[in-house]
Write a protein that holds these residues in place. Structure first.
Motif, PDB file in Angstrom:
ATOM      1  N   UNK A  32      30.601   3.880  -8.433  1.00  0.00           N
ATOM      2  CA  UNK A  32      29.162   4.141  -8.459  1.00  0.00           C
ATOM      3  C   UNK A  32      28.736   5.174  -7.426  1.00  0.00           C
ATOM      4  N   UNK A  33      27.518   5.661  -7.592  1.00  0.00           N
ATOM      5  CA  UNK A  33      26.937   6.618  -6.655  1.00  0.00           C
ATOM      6  C   UNK A  33      26.825   7.982  -7.298  1.00  0.00           C
ATOM      7  N   UNK A  34      27.286   9.006  -6.602  1.00  0.00           N
ATOM      8  CA  UNK A  34      27.223  10.364  -7.159  1.00  0.00           C
ATOM      9  C   UNK A  34      28.625  10.806  -7.552  1.00  0.00           C
ATOM     10  N   UNK A  68      35.754  10.731 -10.115  1.00  0.00           N
ATOM     11  CA  UNK A  68      34.911   9.613 -10.577  1.00  0.00           C
ATOM     12  C   UNK A  68      33.531  10.115 -10.966  1.00  0.00           C
ATOM     13  N   UNK A  69      32.948   9.459 -11.994  1.00  0.00           N
ATOM     14  CA  UNK A  69      31.692   9.969 -12.553  1.00  0.00           C
ATOM     15  C   UNK A  69      30.475   9.604 -11.712  1.00  0.00           C
ATOM     16  N   UNK A  70      30.558   8.527 -10.902  1.00  0.00           N
ATOM     17  CA  UNK A  70      29.337   8.081 -10.226  1.00  0.00           C
ATOM     18  C   UNK A  70      28.360   7.513 -11.242  1.00  0.00           C
ATOM     19  N   UNK A  71      27.083   7.446 -10.863  1.00  0.00           N
ATOM     20  CA  UNK A  71      26.078   6.829 -11.736  1.00  0.00           C
ATOM     21  C   UNK A  71      25.836   7.694 -12.967  1.00  0.00           C
ATOM     22  N   UNK A  72      26.039   7.090 -14.140  1.00  0.00           N
ATOM     23  CA  UNK A  72      25.655   7.735 -15.398  1.00  0.00           C
ATOM     24  C   UNK A  72      24.904   6.681 -16.195  1.00  0.00           C
ATOM     25  N   UNK A  73      24.282   7.082 -17.260  1.00  0.00           N
ATOM     26  CA  UNK A  73      23.651   6.121 -18.155  1.00  0.00           C
ATOM     27  C   UNK A  73      24.754   5.153 -18.619  1.00  0.00           C
ATOM     28  N   UNK A  74      24.630   3.836 -18.320  1.00  0.00           N
ATOM     29  CA  UNK A  74      25.722   2.921 -18.679  1.00  0.00           C
ATOM     30  C   UNK A  74      26.019   2.892 -20.176  1.00  0.00           C
ATOM     31  N   UNK A  85      33.971  13.247 -12.884  1.00  0.00           N
ATOM     32  CA  UNK A  85      33.584  13.905 -11.632  1.00  0.00           C
ATOM     33  C   UNK A  85      33.818  15.405 -11.679  1.00  0.00           C
ATOM     34  N   UNK A  86      34.185  15.956 -10.528  1.00  0.00           N
ATOM     35  CA  UNK A  86      34.375  17.410 -10.422  1.00  0.00           C
ATOM     36  C   UNK A  86      35.493  17.887 -11.346  1.00  0.00           C
TER      37      UNK A  86
END
Ligand code: ADP
Length: 397
Positions: free
Chosen positions: A233-235, A240-246, A272-273
């Motif tokens: 989670x996060x950015x 890792x994707x972080x927060x996206x629409x679940x 992620x990147x």
């Protein structure tokens, strides 16, 4: 007093022996390929030793470490009894271990039962603790120091997810947060650097590495943090994707016929990147790509800057102000251009980077201008030292 810090992975074990009189590292090294052929690296007395050394399990690895720490040529202590305690890096304490804790057999079993909260990280820590107990005996305190502990006291408004409350009660599903040892350490160092009492400061700590998280620290206490139930989670991060629409996860799973594990792997390892750029998770590669005109590398970098900015802004609002913003970890400590791009967005708060000061590397420093209303600091994180300090504090109680 000397503290041994251990960070155990499934087939590796990193260690540092720290002299707490002056917080200096007496020796450090790595046991790698435990259970396979075994590689041992040991740095002490200004020299480096590299050996092929079979280590069938973690207990044997600990024996190799202890025998070298006390070795005539490679050693830094005469006897194992000089080690006052061992501090174990432990990722997840859930709501059971909410501070650094001296372990006994029963507590180790309880920690073992928390494996599902951090399936990749908690089990090897338990293996490392059991190995130390077996090899070092019961008299040396084995202290667990948790990545989640610094965040535990955050208000429920920040911790609870807006899903049926029964899932929190039944399964402990809530925001826990991670990198807590690092956020706690750099926030304390920030107060020292500014010559202020941490109780009087509102600090936002940005740990930007392969895994990244941001924490709001008000008066020395975490009041919110970007990572959640898991470190996904996060950015956006390296992979890792972080927060996206679940709902996106369910949509892709239906379209591509993916299992939960496959989708989890995509969100953790392929997003992620790396996912956006299609080139790399390493920000140095993204910088090089963007320099050469690769638009998706540019997009990934700009998205990262934007998302970090949003978290800092929201935490400034959550605390009703911000006195200092701290950058740490691989990107935070080294990427001066990224720091400048992020801080430019806070001109409206009176924050300003001094481009000359921002060039410094490798030491804790203030990189904002003299008259910047928000101080901006770069502080190298040192999780091993933070673990050693917490271990010492626990055994001194
Ligand atoms: P981890 O989360 O694995 O500990 P690090 O804190 O080492 O990761 O951060 C790794 C990231 O830091 C990579 O994206 C890398 O590009 C970046 N980084 C490391 N060193 C430098 C540097 N000298 N200049 C720019 N970026 C760097």
């Amino acid at each position: 007093m000397k503290i041994l810090v251990i960070n155990a992975g499934s087939s590796s074990l990193k260690y540092q022996l720290i002299d707490m009189e002056n917080e200096s590292v007496l020796a450090k090294g790595l046991c790698d390929r435990i259970g396979l052929d075994g590689k041992f690296v040991h740095n002490a007395n200004g020299e480096k030793l590299e050996l092929d050394h079979p280590m069938p399990n973690h207990a044997e690895a600990i024996k190799v470490v202890l025998s070298h720490l006390t070795d005539a040529k490679w050693g830094v202590i005469k006897d194992v009894s000089e080690i006052a305690a061992v501090g174990h890096r432990t990722v997840h304490g859930a709501e059971t271990f909410v501070e650094a804790t001296v372990m006994d057999d029963e507590k180790v079993n309880v920690l073992d039962g928390l494996a599902e909260f951090a399936p990749l990280h908690n089990p090897p820590a338990v293996t490392g603790i059991r190995a130390c107990m077996e090899v070092m005996g019961k008299d040396v305190p084995q202290v667990t120091v948790y990545d989640t502990a610094f965040h535990y006291g955050m208000p429920k408004t920040a911790a609870i997810y807006p899903i049926p409350y029964e899932y929190y009660e039944k399964y402990g599903i809530r925001r826990y947060g991670f990198h807590g040892t690092s956020h706690g350490f750099v926030s304390e160092e920030c107060a020292k650097l500014l010559g202020k009492d941490i109780k009087d400061l509102k600090i936002i700590t940005c740990h930007l590495g392969n895994g990244s998280s941001i924490t709001a620290v008000d008066g020395g206490k975490c009041v919110d943090t970007s990572m959640g139930f898991t470190p996904l989670a996060g950015f956006m991060m390296g992979t890792r994707c972080g927060d996206i629409d679940p709902a996106v996860a369910m949509f892709i799973m239906n379209k591509e016929g993916l299992t939960p594990d496959e989708m989890n792997n995509i969100m953790n390892k392929k997003s992620g990147a790396l996912g956006v750029s299609g080139v790399s998770s390493d920000f140095r590669d993204l910088d090089a790509g963007a320099e050469e005109g690769n638009e998706r590398c540019r997009l990934a970098l700009d998205m990262f800057t934007y998302q970090v900015t949003k978290f800092i802004g929201s935490y400034a609002a959550a605390m009703g102000g911000v006195d200092a913003i701290v950058f740490t970890a691989g990107i935070g400590e080294n990427n001066a251009a990224m720091r400048e791009d992020i801080i430019k967005n806070f001109a409206f708060l009176g924050a300003a980077i001094d481009p000359e000061k921002n060039k410094k590397r490798g030491e804790a420093c203030i990189v904002s201008t003299e008259d910047s209303k928000v101080k901006v600091c770069v502080i190298p994180t040192n999780e091993e030292l933070a673990i050693a300090r917490q271990t010492l504090a626990v055994i001194s109680k």
